[in-house]
Design a protein around this motif. Sequence first.
Motif, short mmCIF file in Angstrom:
data_model
loop_
_atom_site.label_atom_id
_atom_site.label_comp_id
_atom_site.label_asym_id
_atom_site.label_seq_id
_atom_site.Cartn_x
_atom_site.Cartn_y
_atom_site.Cartn_z
N VAL A 178 -1.11 5.52 2.63
CA VAL A 178 -1.84 4.60 1.75
C VAL A 178 -2.86 3.84 2.60
O VAL A 178 -2.53 3.34 3.67
N ASP A 193 -4.92 0.64 2.24
CA ASP A 193 -5.13 -0.48 1.31
C ASP A 193 -6.35 -1.30 1.74
O ASP A 193 -7.11 -0.89 2.59
N VAL A 205 -4.36 6.41 -2.13
CA VAL A 205 -3.11 7.10 -1.79
C VAL A 205 -3.49 8.52 -1.43
O VAL A 205 -4.23 9.18 -2.17
N GLU A 226 -4.10 -1.83 -5.95
CA GLU A 226 -3.39 -2.05 -4.69
C GLU A 226 -1.96 -2.56 -4.88
O GLU A 226 -1.06 -2.24 -4.09
N ALA A 267 0.57 0.09 -4.74
CA ALA A 267 0.47 1.10 -3.68
C ALA A 267 1.81 1.40 -3.00
O ALA A 267 2.17 2.56 -2.83
N GLN A 323 3.74 4.97 -3.00
CA GLN A 323 4.03 5.74 -1.77
C GLN A 323 5.51 6.13 -1.72
O GLN A 323 5.84 7.28 -1.44
#
Length: 597
Positions: free
Chosen positions: A446, A448, A532, A576, A579, A583
């Motif tokens: 990821v 971010d 991602v 976000e 996220a 994941q």
Amino acid sequence: MSLIVQKFGGTSVADVEKIRSAARKAIRAQRQGHQVVMVVSAMGKNTDRLLKLAGEVSKTPSAREMDMLLSTGEQVSVALVAMAINELGSEAVSLTGGQIGMHTDSSFSKARIQSISTERIERLLNDGKIVVAAGFQGIDDDLNITTLGRGGSDTTAVALAAVLKADACEIYTDVDGVYTTDPRLLPEARRVDVISYDEMLELASLGAGVMHNRSIEFAKKFGVPIHVRSSFSDAEGTMIVTESESTSAPVGGAAMTPDEARVTVLGVPDVPGKSLQLFSAIGDKKIAVDMVVQNVGSEGRADVSFTVPRDELTTTLEAINGVIEQVGASGVTHDEDVSKVSVVGSNMASQTGVASKMFRALADAGVNIQMITTSEIKISALVPRSQASDALRAVHQAFLLHERPADAKSWDEIKADRQPSDDVAMMVQRLRDDALEALTLTGISVLDRQARVTLFGVPDNQGIAADIFETIGAAGIMVDMIVQGFDGHDGSTSVSFTVAAENLPESLTVAEEIAKRHGMRDVQGGGSVAKVTVSGIGLRSHTSVALVLFQELAQSNVNVEMIGTSELQVNAVIDETHAAKAQKGLEKVFADSLGGC
Ligand code: ADP
Ligand code: ASP
Ligand code: MG
């Protein structure tokens, strides 16, 4: 004793003299002390002829019977090649796909290899025979004959080289190596000494017909060096290995897929899971979708556009029509007169201005870009078919692909610096026990602190994409993903891109300036998004990866804002705040494919 796999394509066995010449090459290698496995394609245009014949008998021939028919082309060649070798004084045995123990799944016309039994080949080699194996074909669990897809003999050859642990895999063809683009389309294309698996995989999947893309998946997974060379001369050819010839050139090659179709599904409710229903229906038909762009429309509805190979358009439309009501979309449009032009480069990700250079080249050539998608090592633009050749020439010229990069190294120079790679050895070990063409993932990550900027109502004129990304670049802002979509309602497009979150305010200021200059409808910026990434090998052709990604995100109620795919990565831009959860979820669903890495 060393073992060589030599593959001869259709033109290399097109007539008796060429069959003899292929036989002589194998005998020469054997006399030099190697064990030799030949993989042979159907003679000349035989596969095309068989396809035509089937078309004359039936409009919708059964896939099983089609594979039964097409596999005969290779059976003719292997027998003739073996006879030629025997005639020239060596001993050869021809084998069909079934006889080499090439087990595949049952997806007729695009079967994937599950396992290859090597005992029979090894026994024959140890007896001093040259083994002449039929390319392109296998058998499924019920002993039905299957084929691997057009160009699939390359995959047979590299897969055999992998399981036999061959010392070399030579692909003999009608060009003397891999060029920066198809030399038949652009005579100024340059032969490269060395090209990386990553670049070749991407180029092959984007239209470079010199190698079957799945053969490069094998080569990368098992660390098989491939030597592409001419059947008709002793020229040096091209090595396909881990390294590229240059560590700085942003673009290593360009490719064009002339026969693409654009499909736009209108008014898809903008809630998680809707696009998934669409793509699942298409994925069930094993159709590889590319260039997916979702245009955030009005009133909670979006237009979803994507491309498919033109000969899969009918099946794609059938699949969509089957689910359109369930999805709640309002209609479908398509355009079958489009082509995809792409540039590929392993060094692209670390450089600025690559995309804008491509868009400027297209604009200067008078080419209007209908859609854009990018990923870490490629940029694709959808253009009208009538302009595709001009478009390819323009980008080839803009990136000076006809010139050898100043830092380019030859294969001898690269070889001298090489260390045997531990990663490859580990992967080979793991894959030995696995279905050979099973999905291989290398990681889920990821990124971010990203932001998305979208320009709405972008006029569908040439030069706009170039202007947008030149202006952003001039402001010193580094852009990551780019998508340009097609608006099914008013013919305008929208352009979205991602930047680091800290660059959002400045990006918005610049985007507003651009919007004003071109009379665009609106600019929107979304901070706090994350990218991602699922990484692996052959992700575009393994259509399930993107689907599982969407499914997992939809189940967690996460909306996908942008999508980018390549053979090496599937990227999704999401909010976000979701996220970390995304994941974790992805690591769980992909646990099997990630095992061991
Ligand atoms: P074979 O029958 O030997 O498998 P193919 O026709 O499948 O041969 O592949 C060779 C052809 O691929 C060449 O004649 C060339 O026109 C085409 N080609 C497409 N892209 C490239 C490229 N980047 N480099 C070299 N050849 C290419
Ligand atoms: N004969 C098959 C084809 O024409 C396979 C191959 O040549 O690789 O596609
Ligand atoms: Mg081929």
